[in-house]
Design a protein around this motif. Structure first.
Motif, PDB file in Angstrom:
ATOM      1  N   THR A  24      41.143  36.437  38.094  1.00  0.00           N
ATOM      2  CA  THR A  24      40.920  37.620  37.375  1.00  0.00           C
ATOM      3  C   THR A  24      41.064  37.889  36.182  1.00  0.00           C
ATOM      4  O   THR A  24      41.004  36.511  35.523  1.00  0.00           O
ATOM      5  N   GLN A  25      40.817  38.676  35.376  1.00  0.00           N
ATOM      6  CA  GLN A  25      40.938  38.782  34.117  1.00  0.00           C
ATOM      7  C   GLN A  25      42.227  38.947  33.251  1.00  0.00           C
ATOM      8  O   GLN A  25      42.194  38.325  32.171  1.00  0.00           O
ATOM      9  N   ASP A  26      42.966  39.337  33.984  1.00  0.00           N
ATOM     10  CA  ASP A  26      44.544  39.689  33.498  1.00  0.00           C
ATOM     11  C   ASP A  26      45.641  39.293  34.506  1.00  0.00           C
ATOM     12  O   ASP A  26      45.300  39.143  35.599  1.00  0.00           O
ATOM     13  N   LEU A  27      46.888  39.000  33.877  1.00  0.00           N
ATOM     14  CA  LEU A  27      47.899  38.659  34.834  1.00  0.00           C
ATOM     15  C   LEU A  27      48.261  39.856  35.702  1.00  0.00           C
ATOM     16  O   LEU A  27      48.726  39.544  37.047  1.00  0.00           O
ATOM     17  N   GLU A  28      48.018  41.079  35.391  1.00  0.00           N
ATOM     18  CA  GLU A  28      48.490  42.228  36.166  1.00  0.00           C
ATOM     19  C   GLU A  28      47.576  42.346  37.372  1.00  0.00           C
ATOM     20  O   GLU A  28      48.035  42.614  38.428  1.00  0.00           O
ATOM     21  N   SER A  29      46.276  41.777  37.416  1.00  0.00           N
ATOM     22  CA  SER A  29      45.427  41.710  38.803  1.00  0.00           C
ATOM     23  C   SER A  29      45.689  40.500  39.582  1.00  0.00           C
ATOM     24  O   SER A  29      45.140  40.421  40.685  1.00  0.00           O
ATOM     25  N   VAL A  30      46.712  39.816  39.209  1.00  0.00           N
ATOM     26  CA  VAL A  30      46.916  38.621  40.066  1.00  0.00           C
ATOM     27  C   VAL A  30      47.674  39.005  41.490  1.00  0.00           C
ATOM     28  O   VAL A  30      48.576  39.473  41.432  1.00  0.00           O
ATOM     29  N   SER A  31      47.313  38.764  42.714  1.00  0.00           N
ATOM     30  CA  SER A  31      48.068  39.126  43.724  1.00  0.00           C
ATOM     31  C   SER A  31      48.599  38.017  44.666  1.00  0.00           C
ATOM     32  O   SER A  31      49.675  38.074  45.311  1.00  0.00           O
ATOM     33  N   HIS A  32      48.039  36.970  44.672  1.00  0.00           N
ATOM     34  CA  HIS A  32      48.642  35.638  45.125  1.00  0.00           C
ATOM     35  C   HIS A  32      48.500  34.741  44.120  1.00  0.00           C
ATOM     36  O   HIS A  32      47.528  34.315  43.772  1.00  0.00           O
TER      37      HIS A  32
END
Ligand SMILES: O=C(O)C(=O)C[C@]1(C(=O)O)C=C[C@@H](O)C=C1
Length: 357
Positions: free
Chosen positions: A177-185
């Protein structure tokens, strides 16, 4: 243009050609040692000799070359020297770019053949069944304690410790992802998850943490998930289209792992720094205390004591003990005899050299 450097560069060229001659002279001597080793079936790697040689050079060193640079240069000289004597293969928990890989290169240099394995058991098997001459495995971490899996594998495979080396561990989160907020797993070896617990909870609370058997497996899984990320060495993502989203994410900056260099056969030689023992004790009051008394009476410092469940007998334990003494030398026989008397079983995992970090 070259004028200010001309004379100095000429002198550097002169020194380099002298160095080249000397390096080749050294290589020729090493080849001779190698021939004797091959005839006498001596091991190629002699960590004790290498340690003494470098310590001696550090003592002689008057600078301006710092000892740290001297050590790195000699690590590669010695790596090449061993490679000239014979091919030396090292099994490690892959893929290339794991902390085990870098610990191997830091200790043994880059002229060896590093053979990645899919899990820790395969590293033990490669050494025990003679597929590689050496193996490198993580044994304990300064934040997270003993690596249980490595200990359990010592219970199952007949391998010997030839050296220990300490490596600084700095974890990075690599994601798609581009940023930490979009990390799901976040996929990772459980050791890395445990070393970054606080940072993960505070910074990426939304992410599901998924333990994997190895960092290699974690990368494969991360690449299948749009929000996938993996924890590993700073270089890990480079070949795998993952970008480093955060660096130095371990809970304490000073994070170290102790790695063991394994061989198939123990090699008794000159005095070593440490001995690792694996014992089982009778189920009687004071059994462990009697063992500890043997060390204290012999003025032997114990650096580690950890128990692991004996998997084939429930509620029974194996004790891993490290002491700062070479218990393979004849002088240590009385201590070994007393230990044998007090133990149900006793295995020496190795008397070995500590390579400084
Ligand atoms: O002294 C030896 O046993 C050697 O093989 C030489 C040498 C070296 O290059 O100095 C190479 C490999 C060993 O691990 C130790 C030292």
């Amino acid at each position: 243009m070259n004028e200010p450097f001309g004379k100095l560069r000429h002198q550097i060229d002169e020194v380099d050609s002298q160095l080249l001659q000397l390096l080749n002279k050294r290589a020729a001597l090493s080849l001779e040692v190698g021939t004797i080793k091959a005839k006498g079936k001596f091991p190629i790697l002699n960590p004790k000799r290498e340690k003494d040689l470098v310590l001696n050079l550090e003592r002689l060193n008057t600078g301006p070359l710092p000892n740290e640079h001297l050590r790195r240069i000699y690590r590669e000289i010695m790596s090449s020297s061993r490679r000239l004597q014979a091919p030396l293969t090292v099994a490690y928990l892959g893929p290339k770019g794991t902390f085990s890989y870098y610990a191997g290169v830091e200790a043994l240099g880059s002229s060896l053949d590093y053979i990645p394995q899919r899990d820790l058991e395969s590293v033990f098997q490669a050494v025990a069944f003679g597929k590689t001459r050496l193996g490198i495995v993580p044994f304990e971490n300064s934040l997270n304690g003993g690596v249980g899996q490595s200990m359990d594998l010592f219970l199952r495979y007949d391998v010997s410790i030839q050296a220990e080396t300490y490596s600084r561990i700095s974890h990075c989160l690599h994601g798609r992802t581009q940023d930490l907020e979009s990390v799901s797993h976040i996929f990772s070896h459980p050791q890395a998850l445990a070393q970054c617990t606080r940072w993960l909870r505070n910074t990426v609370p939304q992410a599901e943490l998924v333990p994997t058997v190895s960092t290699g497996a974690a990368v494969e899984l991360a690449l299948q998930h749009p929000g996938g990320a993996v924890i590993g060495h700073v270089t890990l993502g480079s070949g795998a289209t993952l970008r480093c989203l955060a660096q130095d994410i371990q809970d304490e900056p000073d994070n170290w792992t102790r790695f063991l260099i394994l061989t198939r056969q123990p090699y008794a030689g000159e005095a070593r720094d440490k001995t690792s023992l694996l014992l089982t004790l009778p189920d009687k009051p004071g059994a462990l205390q009697r063992v500890l008394t043997i060390f204290s009476e012999a003025h032997i410092n114990m650096t580690k004591l950890e128990s692991r469940p004996l998997r084939f007998e429930k509620w029974k334990y194996a004790f891993f003990i490290d002491v700062q003494a070479d218990l393979s030398v004849p002088d240590a026989q009385p201590v070994m005899d007393r230990l044998r008397d007090q133990s149900q079983s006793l295995r020496v995992l190795g008397s070995y050299t500590t390579w400084s970090a």
